[in-house]
Design a protein around this motif. Structure first.
Motif, PDB file in Angstrom:
ATOM      1  N   THR A 191     105.178 101.505  36.966  1.00 30.35           N
ATOM      2  CA  THR A 191     104.396 101.524  38.213  1.00 30.35           C
ATOM      3  C   THR A 191     104.848 102.653  39.127  1.00 30.35           C
ATOM      4  N   MET A 192     106.161 102.765  39.318  1.00 32.39           N
ATOM      5  CA  MET A 192     106.682 103.809  40.199  1.00 32.39           C
ATOM      6  C   MET A 192     106.446 105.195  39.624  1.00 32.39           C
ATOM      7  N   SER A 193     106.610 105.335  38.315  1.00 30.78           N
ATOM      8  CA  SER A 193     106.394 106.641  37.691  1.00 30.78           C
ATOM      9  C   SER A 193     104.956 107.112  37.874  1.00 30.78           C
ATOM     10  N   ASP A 194     103.998 106.211  37.711  1.00 30.47           N
ATOM     11  CA  ASP A 194     102.591 106.584  37.890  1.00 30.47           C
ATOM     12  C   ASP A 194     102.327 107.027  39.326  1.00 30.47           C
ATOM     13  N   THR A 195     102.900 106.312  40.289  1.00 24.05           N
ATOM     14  CA  THR A 195     102.698 106.675  41.695  1.00 24.05           C
ATOM     15  C   THR A 195     103.324 108.023  42.006  1.00 24.05           C
ATOM     16  N   LEU A 196     104.534 108.237  41.522  1.00 30.66           N
ATOM     17  CA  LEU A 196     105.217 109.506  41.771  1.00 30.66           C
ATOM     18  C   LEU A 196     104.473 110.678  41.134  1.00 30.66           C
ATOM     19  N   THR A 197     103.966 110.471  39.950  1.00 32.74           N
ATOM     20  CA  THR A 197     103.208 111.533  39.277  1.00 32.74           C
ATOM     21  C   THR A 197     101.987 111.917  40.096  1.00 32.74           C
ATOM     22  N   GLY A 198     101.351 110.932  40.731  1.00 29.55           N
ATOM     23  CA  GLY A 198     100.196 111.223  41.582  1.00 29.55           C
ATOM     24  C   GLY A 198     100.542 112.025  42.821  1.00 29.55           C
ATOM     25  N   HIS A 199     101.824 112.075  43.173  1.00 32.64           N
ATOM     26  CA  HIS A 199     102.279 112.858  44.330  1.00 32.64           C
ATOM     27  C   HIS A 199     103.133 114.046  43.893  1.00 32.64           C
ATOM     28  N   ASN A 200     102.971 114.430  42.633  1.00 31.22           N
ATOM     29  CA  ASN A 200     103.695 115.589  42.087  1.00 31.22           C
ATOM     30  C   ASN A 200     105.213 115.425  42.167  1.00 31.22           C
ATOM     31  N   LEU A 201     105.674 114.211  41.971  1.00 33.61           N
ATOM     32  CA  LEU A 201     107.100 113.929  41.933  1.00 33.61           C
ATOM     33  C   LEU A 201     107.466 113.401  40.550  1.00 33.61           C
ATOM     34  N   GLY A 202     108.657 113.749  40.123  1.00 29.83           N
ATOM     35  CA  GLY A 202     109.093 113.316  38.800  1.00 29.83           C
ATOM     36  C   GLY A 202     109.965 112.073  38.868  1.00 29.83           C
ATOM     37  N   PHE A 203     109.804 111.227  37.880  1.00 30.90           N
ATOM     38  CA  PHE A 203     110.597 109.993  37.775  1.00 30.90           C
ATOM     39  C   PHE A 203     111.746 110.241  36.802  1.00 30.90           C
ATOM     40  N   ALA A 204     112.974 109.887  37.208  1.00 32.52           N
ATOM     41  CA  ALA A 204     114.139 110.098  36.339  1.00 32.52           C
ATOM     42  C   ALA A 204     114.819 108.804  35.937  1.00 32.52           C
ATOM     43  N   GLY A 205     114.728 107.765  36.760  1.00 29.74           N
ATOM     44  CA  GLY A 205     115.411 106.531  36.383  1.00 29.74           C
ATOM     45  C   GLY A 205     115.242 105.424  37.400  1.00 29.74           C
ATOM     46  N   LEU A 206     115.615 104.221  36.967  1.00 27.44           N
ATOM     47  CA  LEU A 206     115.526 103.047  37.832  1.00 27.44           C
ATOM     48  C   LEU A 206     116.585 102.056  37.379  1.00 27.44           C
ATOM     49  N   SER A 207     117.290 101.491  38.333  1.00 33.83           N
ATOM     50  CA  SER A 207     118.312 100.494  37.986  1.00 33.83           C
ATOM     51  C   SER A 207     118.110  99.221  38.790  1.00 33.83           C
ATOM     52  N   LEU A 208     118.434  98.120  38.151  1.00 32.96           N
ATOM     53  CA  LEU A 208     118.370  96.804  38.785  1.00 32.96           C
ATOM     54  C   LEU A 208     119.752  96.182  38.697  1.00 32.96           C
ATOM     55  N   GLU A 209     120.361  95.928  39.836  1.00 36.19           N
ATOM     56  CA  GLU A 209     121.686  95.328  39.834  1.00 36.19           C
ATOM     57  C   GLU A 209     121.596  93.838  39.518  1.00 36.19           C
ATOM     58  N   GLN A 210     122.712  93.271  39.168  1.00 42.93           N
ATOM     59  CA  GLN A 210     122.762  91.856  38.814  1.00 42.93           C
ATOM     60  C   GLN A 210     122.285  90.978  39.968  1.00 42.93           C
ATOM     61  N   ARG A 211     122.570  91.386  41.189  1.00 46.91           N
ATOM     62  CA  ARG A 211     122.159  90.593  42.356  1.00 46.91           C
ATOM     63  C   ARG A 211     120.720  90.856  42.767  1.00 46.91           C
ATOM     64  N   GLY A 212     120.012  91.770  42.054  1.00 42.54           N
ATOM     65  CA  GLY A 212     118.579  91.957  42.278  1.00 42.54           C
ATOM     66  C   GLY A 212     118.181  93.167  43.080  1.00 42.54           C
ATOM     67  N   ALA A 213     119.110  94.070  43.412  1.00 42.81           N
ATOM     68  CA  ALA A 213     118.781  95.257  44.209  1.00 42.81           C
ATOM     69  C   ALA A 213     118.324  96.398  43.293  1.00 42.81           C
ATOM     70  N   TRP A 214     117.289  97.133  43.757  1.00 43.55           N
ATOM     71  CA  TRP A 214     116.713  98.232  42.993  1.00 43.55           C
ATOM     72  C   TRP A 214     117.138  99.582  43.578  1.00 43.55           C
ATOM     73  N   THR A 215     117.363 100.544  42.670  1.00 44.87           N
ATOM     74  CA  THR A 215     117.634 101.922  43.081  1.00 44.87           C
ATOM     75  C   THR A 215     116.842 102.862  42.188  1.00 44.87           C
ATOM     76  N   LEU A 216     116.062 103.729  42.814  1.00 43.06           N
ATOM     77  CA  LEU A 216     115.202 104.687  42.111  1.00 43.06           C
ATOM     78  C   LEU A 216     115.860 106.065  42.112  1.00 43.06           C
ATOM     79  N   THR A 217     115.687 106.795  41.035  1.00 42.97           N
ATOM     80  CA  THR A 217     116.178 108.172  40.959  1.00 42.97           C
ATOM     81  C   THR A 217     115.020 109.090  40.612  1.00 42.97           C
TER      82      THR A 217
END
Length: 279
Positions: A191-217
């Motif tokens: 989902t995030m990659s598709d949105t970023l591509t529509g804004h000429n941004l590249g997707f490199a990674g995504l992490s989900l911590e054990q406690r549920g927090a998300w971090t996008l790269t």
């Protein structure tokens, strides 16, 4: 005169009265008539056909076995086909080589298939006989979608696998999280990659911590902290702020914290400033 009268009056035995249709061979003829009636009632054509089918059914396996035994020979070579990236063709042929020398007809191809599909890169293996003495194996590899937790790969089907050479997959996004949440991470990443591509941004990674927090790269190296709640809304807010305020200075940005209700916090690279500013 008297003598002649006596002769004439001598009793001559007469034949016993005969019943109509009866003969001296009556009982025997009755038995044969019954037998003929029974035999005439039997459908001999169908009976002979049935017997022939039974005989043929009994002979076919025997005949087939005899023919195969006469034609059988040893497996002399194994050919491996397919587009290979992670697997090595020589290694595959060596792995299947233990079937060389075995019976061409008696070898169970499902055993070869099952053995090859235990290899980390192999999605499926199709094995067939090639007359007179070869086996052909068509390999389909797993298609990696991303690196998972640094040392493994995740396929496009969401399957985690750990080959000894994950680096041959090349440049792929890096995903991380608990193994049981792998599909959630993949769905969010798409989902995030598709949105970023529509804004000429590249997707490199995504992490989900054990406690549920998300971090996008992002592909330019910027990290975006999204937290646990309202992740989609925070992501959309980051994209808006980035397009309006940060795109022109993207090479100066190290990290963006989107866990704010009315903006984002930007951490700049040390060469520019070590302070955190709020946009």
């Amino acid at each position: 005169m008297l003598e002649r009268l006596l002769i004439r009056s001598r009793a001559v035995p007469s034949d016993p009265p005969k019943r109509r249709g009866a003969t001296s061979l009556g009982p025997e003829r009755d038995r044969f008539g019954l037998l003929r009636a029974v035999l005439s009632a039997v459908p001999w054509g169908q009976a002979l056909m049935g017997a022939g089918i039974v005989l043929l059914a009994a002979l076919v396996p025997w005949g087939t076995s005899e023919v195969l035994s006469a034609m059988d020979r040893q497996v002399m070579a194994i050919d491996v086909k397919g587009e290979l990236v992670g697997e090595n063709r020589t290694a595959l042929e060596r792995s299947a080589g233990k079937w060389i020398g075995r019976s061409f007809f008696a070898t169970d191809l499902s055993d070869i298939k099952e053995s090859l599909e235990q290899r980390p890169w192999v999605e499926s293996a199709a094995v067939k006989r090639v007359w007179p003495d070869r086996l052909q194996i068509d390999i389909r590899e797993k298609k990696p979608l991303a690196y998972w937790n640094s040392h493994r790969l995740v396929s496009r089907n969401g399957e985690l696998f750990a080959p000894p050479n994950p680096e041959v997959a090349g440049r792929l996004p890096r995903l991380a999280g608990p193994d049981e949440r792998v599909k959630d991470v993949i769905n969010m990443a798409r989902t995030m990659s598709d949105t970023l591509t529509g804004h000429n941004l590249g997707f490199a990674g995504l992490s989900l911590e054990q406690r549920g927090a998300w971090t996008l790269t992002l592909a330019n190296g910027i990290e975006v902290v999204l937290g646990r709640d309202q992740v989609e809304a925070r992501f959309e807010r980051f994209v808006t702020v980035y397009q309006e305020r940060l795109a022109s200075r993207s090479d100066e940005v190290r990290r963006v914290d989107a866990r704010y209700s009315n903006g984002v916090a930007v951490q700049w690279k040390p060469s520019e400033t070590a302070s955190r500013t709020k946009s």
